[in-house]
Design a protein around this motif. Structure first.
Motif, short mmCIF file in Angstrom:
data_model
loop_
_atom_site.label_atom_id
_atom_site.label_comp_id
_atom_site.label_asym_id
_atom_site.label_seq_id
_atom_site.Cartn_x
_atom_site.Cartn_y
_atom_site.Cartn_z
N ARG A 201 -7.27 13.47 7.12
CA ARG A 201 -8.15 12.58 6.35
C ARG A 201 -9.02 13.38 5.41
O ARG A 201 -10.25 13.20 5.37
N ASN B 154 3.01 2.62 7.98
CA ASN B 154 2.20 3.59 7.22
C ASN B 154 3.04 4.23 6.12
O ASN B 154 2.57 4.39 4.98
N ARG C 150 3.93 3.79 12.54
CA ARG C 150 4.15 4.88 11.57
C ARG C 150 5.08 4.43 10.45
O ARG C 150 4.97 4.88 9.32
N PHE D 259 -6.57 2.21 4.73
CA PHE D 259 -6.42 1.56 6.04
C PHE D 259 -5.70 0.24 5.84
O PHE D 259 -6.16 -0.63 5.07
N THR E 185 -3.77 5.06 7.44
CA THR E 185 -3.93 4.71 8.85
C THR E 185 -3.78 3.19 8.95
O THR E 185 -3.86 2.50 7.92
N CYS F 251 -3.79 9.68 2.77
CA CYS F 251 -3.48 9.50 4.20
C CYS F 251 -3.56 8.00 4.47
O CYS F 251 -4.50 7.34 4.00
#
Ligand code: SAM
Length: 398
Positions: free
Chosen positions: A140, A115, A112, A146, A100, A98
């Motif tokens: 998550r 990401n 987005r 990150f 972020t 994931c």
């Protein structure tokens, strides 16, 4: 050397106002403080150190382990630079990923997109080295990355916490306007609460302050309440060392408190929720609950901390009604608080003046975007007479 033994920068984001407390926590755990912003503190260490930080920190929101930093003017630069990082040493090809981010780059209108570009670079790299790409999604529940991208300055971190550390896992029933667990812990540490004396919490709501007070008083690591962290999904996660760390933390935790923790609320539903939350946190047996008006709360002899977090008027309640509530808090402190340190945590600085006592300290905090104050009132020791330093302070600037 395994991935867990590599040293790097570690950044711990937190709510604004919390860095002073977070720094003290880091130093007490033996970590150097290398940098600080309004909402983060930086240290250094290994991924194994990150496990300890996730287990013990009460006031940080996430533990971010720096994997790479590079200049990137646009998404293609981002992809190219990220593709050069040996992601296959950190992320299992059969895992999930994931991403972020916090992005402020002129070529990016929707974070987005950044990401997705980041995720593509990572999974493409792993596919080219391992023949298979990890799954990805918004949850998550696996490896969390990150991306911090400001202008041309790009940093990529492993979010070793996964879910934010404020989600301790005990608050199954949040009730009205609950304080974030990490902010509640920072407020308590700022009062100097360490389990010495009694802790009295009228207006307890969902019980966050009382529960965090019990955890601090017991010296119980908040991470013991969680079974999931981002670092567990990384390659080479040393399960045995993690088990050992948890056992050490359990041994360190006390079984009982020297003082009493009394939590009350006028709303029976709030008290029922607080009891359930305390049971989930494993501290229900240490808390005494009652449904009553704050002014009727039992305040035993012996001193300690009285802390109220009344409604602010922005989100809940009516202002005129709250004026009377805040005035009453001053009377409550005068009548029942002798020998205690009294505190009001509020986001309404105008209403705070209605308490009518002169605060000895006014400490700024932020609860979400609301600027708050923790107001401290030193109450008179030794008798139940009104505090000597207590004077009307309605017009004082907070
Ligand atoms: C802002 S909330 C407290 C939130 C709490 N700190 C938490 O984390 O859940 C304020 C609480 O004060 C309670 N309350 C309001 N008026 C009260 C009164 N007169 N006496 C006691 N409690 C009161 C409300 O029921 C509410 O639960």
């Amino acid at each position: 050397m395994t991935a867990f033994a590599t040293t790097s920068s570690i950044v711990i984001p937190c709510a604004k106002g919390i860095p002073p407390t977070l720094k003290e926590e880091l130093v007490a755990l033996g970590f150097p403080v290398l940098a600080e912003t309004v909402a983060s503190v930086a240290t250094e260490g290994t991924l194994a150190d990150s496990m300890r930080l996730n287990l013990y920190l009460r006031t940080g929101n996430r533990v971010l382990f720096l994997v790479g930093e590079f200049p990137a003017a646009n998404p293609d630069d981002l992809y190219r630079n990220l593709s050069q990082i040996a992601w296959e040493t950190w992320i299992p090809e059969d895992g999930t990923l994931c991403v972020t981010s916090a992005v402020a780059n002129p070529t990016i209108r929707d974070t987005r997109f950044a990401n997705v570009k980041c995720k593509d670079a990572v999974v493409d790299r792993i596919k080219s080295h391992c023949g298979r790409r990890p799954d990805s999604g918004p949850e998550r529940t696996g490896v969390v990355l990150f991306l911090h991208w400001r202008g041309d300055d790009c940093r990529i971190y492993l979010d070793t916490s996964g879910e934010p550390l404020s989600r301790r896992g005990y608050r199954k029933i949040p009730c009205k306007a609950p304080l974030q667990e990490t902010i509640a812990a920072a407020v308590l540490l700022t009062t100097g609460w360490e389990g010495n004396g009694h802790f009295i919490n009228p207006m307890c709501g969902s019980g966050t302050l009382a529960i965090e007070a019990a955890l601090i008083g017991l010296d119980k690591a908040p991470g013991l309440l969680r079974s999931e962290f981002g670092f567990m999904h990384l390659k080479g996660f040393p399960e045995g060392s993690w088990r050992q760390l948890r056992q050490e933390a359990k041994r360190r935790a006390q079984k009982a408190l020297s003082g009493r923790i009394i939590a009350t609320d006028i709303d029976p539903k709030a008290v029922a929720a607080a009891k359930k939350n305390a049971a989930t946190a494993g501290v229900e047996h240490l808390l005494e609950f009652a449904v009553c008006d704050y002014a009727e709360t039992l305040v035993p002899e012996g001193g300690g901390v009285i802390l109220l977090n009344p409604e602010y008027g922005e989100r809940l309640g009516k202002r005129e009604f709250l004026v009377e509530v805040y005035k009453g808090i001053g009377d409550f402190f005068k009548q029942k608080g002798s020998g205690y340190r009294g505190y009001v945590f509020t986001g309404n600085l105008e209403l705070a003046k209605k308490v009518g006592l002169r605060p000895t300290r006014r400490i700024p905090f932020f609860n979400s975007k609301i600027e708050c104050r923790l107001l401290e009132y030193e109450l008179y020791e030794g008798s139940r007479k009104p505090a000597k330093n207590v004077q009307p302070a309605e017009d004082e600037s907070l």
